[in-house]
Design a protein around this motif. Sequence first.
Motif, PDB file in Angstrom:
ATOM      1  N   ALA A 115       4.522  -8.748 -10.043  1.00 37.30           N
ATOM      2  CA  ALA A 115       3.908  -9.452  -8.924  1.00 37.30           C
ATOM      3  C   ALA A 115       4.368 -10.905  -8.873  1.00 37.30           C
ATOM      4  N   ARG A 116       4.395 -11.437  -7.668  1.00 35.67           N
ATOM      5  CA  ARG A 116       4.731 -12.834  -7.441  1.00 35.67           C
ATOM      6  C   ARG A 116       3.455 -13.674  -7.393  1.00 35.67           C
ATOM      7  N   LEU A 117       3.626 -14.974  -7.401  1.00 38.96           N
ATOM      8  CA  LEU A 117       2.530 -15.922  -7.231  1.00 38.96           C
ATOM      9  C   LEU A 117       2.747 -16.642  -5.913  1.00 38.96           C
ATOM     10  N   SER A 118       1.751 -16.589  -5.030  1.00 38.56           N
ATOM     11  CA  SER A 118       1.850 -17.257  -3.738  1.00 38.56           C
ATOM     12  C   SER A 118       0.994 -18.524  -3.760  1.00 38.56           C
ATOM     13  N   ILE A 119       1.613 -19.644  -3.437  1.00 41.40           N
ATOM     14  CA  ILE A 119       0.965 -20.959  -3.505  1.00 41.40           C
ATOM     15  C   ILE A 119       1.001 -21.601  -2.124  1.00 41.40           C
ATOM     16  N   ASN A 120      -0.145 -22.048  -1.644  1.00 45.94           N
ATOM     17  CA  ASN A 120      -0.196 -22.806  -0.399  1.00 45.94           C
ATOM     18  C   ASN A 120       0.196 -24.256  -0.680  1.00 45.94           C
ATOM     19  N   PHE A 121       1.030 -24.814   0.174  1.00 43.78           N
ATOM     20  CA  PHE A 121       1.390 -26.216  -0.021  1.00 43.78           C
ATOM     21  C   PHE A 121       1.237 -26.987   1.283  1.00 43.78           C
ATOM     22  N   MET A 122       1.164 -28.302   1.153  1.00 43.72           N
ATOM     23  CA  MET A 122       0.983 -29.194   2.292  1.00 43.72           C
ATOM     24  C   MET A 122       2.317 -29.881   2.596  1.00 43.72           C
ATOM     25  N   PRO A 123       3.007 -29.490   3.664  1.00 41.23           N
ATOM     26  CA  PRO A 123       4.284 -30.148   3.976  1.00 41.23           C
ATOM     27  C   PRO A 123       4.164 -31.665   4.102  1.00 41.23           C
ATOM     28  N   ASN A 124       3.010 -32.132   4.613  1.00 37.74           N
ATOM     29  CA  ASN A 124       2.828 -33.568   4.785  1.00 37.74           C
ATOM     30  C   ASN A 124       2.611 -34.300   3.465  1.00 37.74           C
ATOM     31  N   VAL A 151       0.822  -1.213   0.000  1.00 32.65           N
ATOM     32  CA  VAL A 151       0.000   0.000   0.000  1.00 32.65           C
ATOM     33  C   VAL A 151       0.857   1.265   0.000  1.00 32.65           C
ATOM     34  N   GLU A 152       2.118   1.154   0.352  1.00 29.26           N
ATOM     35  CA  GLU A 152       2.996   2.327   0.301  1.00 29.26           C
ATOM     36  C   GLU A 152       3.449   2.599  -1.124  1.00 29.26           C
ATOM     37  N   ARG A 153       3.855   1.559  -1.821  1.00 37.30           N
ATOM     38  CA  ARG A 153       4.295   1.706  -3.212  1.00 37.30           C
ATOM     39  C   ARG A 153       3.130   1.672  -4.198  1.00 37.30           C
ATOM     40  N   ARG A 154       1.957   1.323  -3.683  1.00 42.54           N
ATOM     41  CA  ARG A 154       0.745   1.275  -4.501  1.00 42.54           C
ATOM     42  C   ARG A 154       0.924   0.326  -5.684  1.00 42.54           C
ATOM     43  N   GLN A 155       1.301  -0.907  -5.331  1.00 40.92           N
ATOM     44  CA  GLN A 155       1.445  -1.930  -6.349  1.00 40.92           C
ATOM     45  C   GLN A 155       1.140  -3.295  -5.743  1.00 40.92           C
ATOM     46  N   VAL A 156       0.868  -4.267  -6.597  1.00 43.33           N
ATOM     47  CA  VAL A 156       0.577  -5.617  -6.128  1.00 43.33           C
ATOM     48  C   VAL A 156       1.893  -6.341  -5.889  1.00 43.33           C
ATOM     49  N   PHE A 157       2.073  -6.824  -4.676  1.00 35.89           N
ATOM     50  CA  PHE A 157       3.272  -7.574  -4.307  1.00 35.89           C
ATOM     51  C   PHE A 157       3.163  -9.019  -4.781  1.00 35.89           C
ATOM     52  N   ALA A 158       1.968  -9.612  -4.635  1.00 33.14           N
ATOM     53  CA  ALA A 158       1.758 -11.007  -5.041  1.00 33.14           C
ATOM     54  C   ALA A 158       0.271 -11.261  -5.204  1.00 33.14           C
ATOM     55  N   HIS A 159      -0.044 -12.308  -5.928  1.00 38.55           N
ATOM     56  CA  HIS A 159      -1.406 -12.834  -6.003  1.00 38.55           C
ATOM     57  C   HIS A 159      -1.396 -14.221  -5.368  1.00 38.55           C
ATOM     58  N   GLU A 160      -2.236 -14.413  -4.344  1.00 43.15           N
ATOM     59  CA  GLU A 160      -2.309 -15.721  -3.698  1.00 43.15           C
ATOM     60  C   GLU A 160      -3.338 -16.593  -4.405  1.00 43.15           C
ATOM     61  N   ARG A 191      -0.272 -26.930  -7.381  1.00 43.69           N
ATOM     62  CA  ARG A 191       0.890 -26.146  -7.786  1.00 43.69           C
ATOM     63  C   ARG A 191       0.867 -25.874  -9.290  1.00 43.69           C
ATOM     64  N   VAL A 192       0.666 -26.953 -10.044  1.00 38.36           N
ATOM     65  CA  VAL A 192       0.685 -26.824 -11.502  1.00 38.36           C
ATOM     66  C   VAL A 192      -0.483 -25.968 -11.982  1.00 38.36           C
ATOM     67  N   LYS A 193      -1.668 -26.181 -11.407  1.00 36.01           N
ATOM     68  CA  LYS A 193      -2.845 -25.398 -11.792  1.00 36.01           C
ATOM     69  C   LYS A 193      -2.618 -23.917 -11.516  1.00 36.01           C
ATOM     70  N   ALA A 194      -2.070 -23.584 -10.353  1.00 37.65           N
ATOM     71  CA  ALA A 194      -1.831 -22.187  -9.994  1.00 37.65           C
ATOM     72  C   ALA A 194      -0.849 -21.533 -10.962  1.00 37.65           C
ATOM     73  N   ILE A 195       0.229 -22.229 -11.285  1.00 39.90           N
ATOM     74  CA  ILE A 195       1.244 -21.682 -12.190  1.00 39.90           C
ATOM     75  C   ILE A 195       0.673 -21.513 -13.594  1.00 39.90           C
ATOM     76  N   GLU A 196      -0.015 -22.538 -14.066  1.00 42.19           N
ATOM     77  CA  GLU A 196      -0.584 -22.480 -15.418  1.00 42.19           C
ATOM     78  C   GLU A 196      -1.605 -21.364 -15.544  1.00 42.19           C
ATOM     79  N   LEU A 197      -2.526 -21.273 -14.582  1.00 38.77           N
ATOM     80  CA  LEU A 197      -3.592 -20.279 -14.668  1.00 38.77           C
ATOM     81  C   LEU A 197      -3.042 -18.867 -14.504  1.00 38.77           C
ATOM     82  N   ALA A 198      -2.125 -18.684 -13.545  1.00 36.36           N
ATOM     83  CA  ALA A 198      -1.537 -17.350 -13.348  1.00 36.36           C
ATOM     84  C   ALA A 198      -0.796 -16.889 -14.594  1.00 36.36           C
ATOM     85  N   SER A 199      -0.092 -17.795 -15.244  1.00 33.87           N
ATOM     86  CA  SER A 199       0.622 -17.435 -16.462  1.00 33.87           C
ATOM     87  C   SER A 199      -0.352 -17.113 -17.589  1.00 33.87           C
TER      88      SER A 199
END
Length: 251
Positions: free
Chosen positions: A85-94, A28-37, A68-76
């Motif tokens: 902007a970056r792409l933020s992906i939730n992952f399951m460590p287990n 909000v300081e630079r007024r730009q998108v840092f990432a899309h989750e 992971r693959v769906k998020a990368i493909e769709l974001a691209s």
Amino acid sequence: MNPSCAGCRDGKAFQYPFSMAFQPIVDVERRQVFAHEALVRGPRGESAGGVLSTVDETNRYAFDQQCRVKAIELASRLDLTAGDARLSINFMPNAVYEPRACIRATLAACKTFGLPAERIIFEFTEGEALDVAHLENILTTYREIGFLTAIDDFGAGHSGLNLLAKMRPDIVKIDMELIRGIDTDRAKQVILRHVVAMLDDLSVTVICEGIETADELKAIRDTGVTLIQGYYLARPSFERLTPLGEIALAA
């Protein structure tokens, strides 16, 4: 084959359809998108609950890989790479059995869709039951590859400070329960101010999530935090990246 890879060798396919919504994390300081989750949704935008209810121990690996693959493909496809902007992906460590083996499909998707590893953030939730040594191995491997790492919902689980000391993630996302109503709650303001100072001393980037009002945003900005996520700024958009012009930036 490494016996730890039995889950990905023997696990079931994930056969239920799903897609993604994207919610911006805004500087909000630079007024730009840092990432899309990237957030899991049903194939027509239904809530994540229906999809997640079909995930169990037998198909967890396949689901995590497909997300992971769906998020990368769709974001691209939505042209995320046109900006910074970056792409933020939730992952399951287990669902990760051996980090370098289990990351191959992700790296292949990055190459196919032209999204550099340095543009991806992998988030995990500290509230999950975690094998700390295994998680440390995952995060170390991911950082060596070039990914950023983040603890989500920091403060919601039992071991947040211990995880922070061991893992040293790039980013910490403050649990929204600490944010809710912070503008009228002095105790929350004091806690957040000290947490932010601690993370700053550790050179960890802070994101506050769950902001729903202008007053909450102002109270958070008063602590010096500039990376914000929440319904007040923008709700998740199904199969769409919210443009900057649609984000409420006034504080």
